[in-house]
Design a protein around this motif. Structure first.
Motif, PDB file in Angstrom:
ATOM      1  N   TYR A 104       0.710  -1.152  -0.013  1.00 33.63           N
ATOM      2  CA  TYR A 104       0.135   0.067  -0.131  1.00 33.63           C
ATOM      3  C   TYR A 104       0.858   1.353   0.106  1.00 33.63           C
ATOM      4  O   TYR A 104       0.442   2.422   0.080  1.00 33.63           O
ATOM      5  CB  TYR A 104      -0.917  -0.056   1.022  1.00 33.63           C
ATOM      6  CG  TYR A 104      -0.518  -0.258   2.538  1.00 33.63           C
ATOM      7  CD1 TYR A 104       0.164   0.628   3.460  1.00 33.63           C
ATOM      8  CD2 TYR A 104      -0.735  -1.699   3.027  1.00 33.63           C
ATOM      9  CE1 TYR A 104       0.723   0.426   4.521  1.00 33.63           C
ATOM     10  CE2 TYR A 104      -0.113  -1.771   4.270  1.00 33.63           C
ATOM     11  CZ  TYR A 104       0.495  -0.745   5.078  1.00 33.63           C
ATOM     12  OH  TYR A 104       1.064  -1.167   6.198  1.00 33.63           O
ATOM     13  N   ILE A 218      -7.287  -2.669  -1.192  1.00 37.61           N
ATOM     14  CA  ILE A 218      -5.998  -1.926  -1.619  1.00 37.61           C
ATOM     15  C   ILE A 218      -6.043  -1.506  -3.165  1.00 37.61           C
ATOM     16  O   ILE A 218      -5.873  -0.419  -3.547  1.00 37.61           O
ATOM     17  CB  ILE A 218      -4.668  -2.477  -1.230  1.00 37.61           C
ATOM     18  CG1 ILE A 218      -4.611  -2.838   0.282  1.00 37.61           C
ATOM     19  CG2 ILE A 218      -3.666  -1.974  -1.823  1.00 37.61           C
ATOM     20  CD1 ILE A 218      -3.696  -3.822   0.651  1.00 37.61           C
ATOM     21  N   LYS A 222      -6.092   2.283  -5.233  1.00 39.16           N
ATOM     22  CA  LYS A 222      -5.301   2.884  -6.277  1.00 39.16           C
ATOM     23  C   LYS A 222      -6.102   2.928  -7.562  1.00 39.16           C
ATOM     24  O   LYS A 222      -5.727   3.904  -8.132  1.00 39.16           O
ATOM     25  CB  LYS A 222      -4.140   1.351  -6.584  1.00 39.16           C
ATOM     26  CG  LYS A 222      -3.346   1.147  -5.377  1.00 39.16           C
ATOM     27  CD  LYS A 222      -2.440  -0.042  -5.677  1.00 39.16           C
ATOM     28  CE  LYS A 222      -1.397  -0.431  -4.617  1.00 39.16           C
ATOM     29  NZ  LYS A 222      -0.722  -1.731  -5.000  1.00 39.16           N
ATOM     30  N   LEU A 227      -5.775   6.661  -2.875  1.00 43.84           N
ATOM     31  CA  LEU A 227      -4.412   6.170  -2.234  1.00 43.84           C
ATOM     32  C   LEU A 227      -3.299   7.091  -2.191  1.00 43.84           C
ATOM     33  O   LEU A 227      -3.071   7.498  -1.115  1.00 43.84           O
ATOM     34  CB  LEU A 227      -4.189   4.661  -2.464  1.00 43.84           C
ATOM     35  CG  LEU A 227      -2.669   4.271  -1.575  1.00 43.84           C
ATOM     36  CD1 LEU A 227      -3.132   4.312  -0.204  1.00 43.84           C
ATOM     37  CD2 LEU A 227      -2.568   2.972  -2.055  1.00 43.84           C
TER      38      LEU A 227
END
Length: 242
Positions: A104, A218, A222, A227
């Motif tokens: 991450y 995650i 993205k 993020l």
């Protein structure tokens, strides 16, 4: 009959809500800006904010646990909690004991800081936090490794003359260097050292379903562009991004 069917459906829904998966998330609480305890005595930082959002997207009921760094992996393996978010770089050595989600963060650089830009980092004494990729790196050089349980102690070792330099994540060392009024400086030519594969969430090897849920969360951050702003918020405008 309709009332009975409604009551049955309501009972099923209530039971389903009560069975929501609870996930215990471990962090060190001593590694800003990744994770730390704020002035209100609560866990805070990049990973706390990110972890809460990932749990929301994965539809998991998450609680946070503060754990010392040197026992954070053994306590995961022993099922004292279910996942680790603690500035932990993904590397082959750790993969022998636990599994990792997708990273991450990009591979964040490490750096050497000292009281002199020409400090001897190859034949001198270098402080690093125990069980980190930085400690492993120093051990492979000609320097004498001086390990400490907490990151604060590694910086203190340089200030009090125990160590010639400290080696840690650059993002962690940057505030100390910037606020030292010249007492601490980057070691020339060694202020950006690439190690590891990026930072990810640690999970037990058997928890494949949990890993998949977090990977999906995650990836969704993205993909939708949420993020990178979080990385900039906690690491600055020049932060590495996806």
């Amino acid at each position: 009959m309709k009332k009975l069917m409604f009551a049955t459906a309501l009972l099923a829904l209530t039971a389903g809500m009560g069975m929501a998966q609870t996930v215990r998330m471990a962090t060190e609480g001593a590694y800003p800006p990744y994770n730390f305890v704020n002035d209100q005595g609560k866990l805070d930082g990049f990973e706390i904010e990110l972890g809460n959002e990932l749990c929301k997207r994965a539809q998991l009921d998450c609680t946070w646990v503060k754990n010392d760094w040197d026992s954070i992996i053994p306590n995961l393996v022993s099922s004292n909690y279910d996942a680790i978010m603690a500035g932990m770089n993904i590397n082959e050595e750790r993969k022998k004991a636990i599994d990792f989600t997708d990273p991450y963060t990009p591979a964040m650089p490490s750096a050497y800081a000292a009281q002199s830009a020409d400090a001897d980092i190859e034949g001198g004494i270098v402080a690093a936090q125990t069980n980190t990729i930085q400690a492993s790196h120093v051990a492979e050089t000609g320097a004498t490794l001086l390990e400490f349980a907490t990151p604060e102690e590694t910086i203190a070792a340089v200030r009090n003359g125990e160590a010639d330099a400290v080696f840690a994540d650059k993002d962690y060392l940057s505030p100390a260097v910037e606020q030292s009024n010249g007492e601490l400086v980057w070691v020339e030519g060694h202020d950006t050292v690439k190690l590891g594969e990026g930072i990810g969430m640690g999970v037990r090897k058997s928890d494949t379903e949990l890993k998949a849920k977090f990977n999906a969360a995650i990836q969704s951050m993205k993909s939708d562009g949420t993020l990178n702003p979080l990385l900039k918020k906690w690491f600055g405008e020049k932060a590495l991004q996806f």
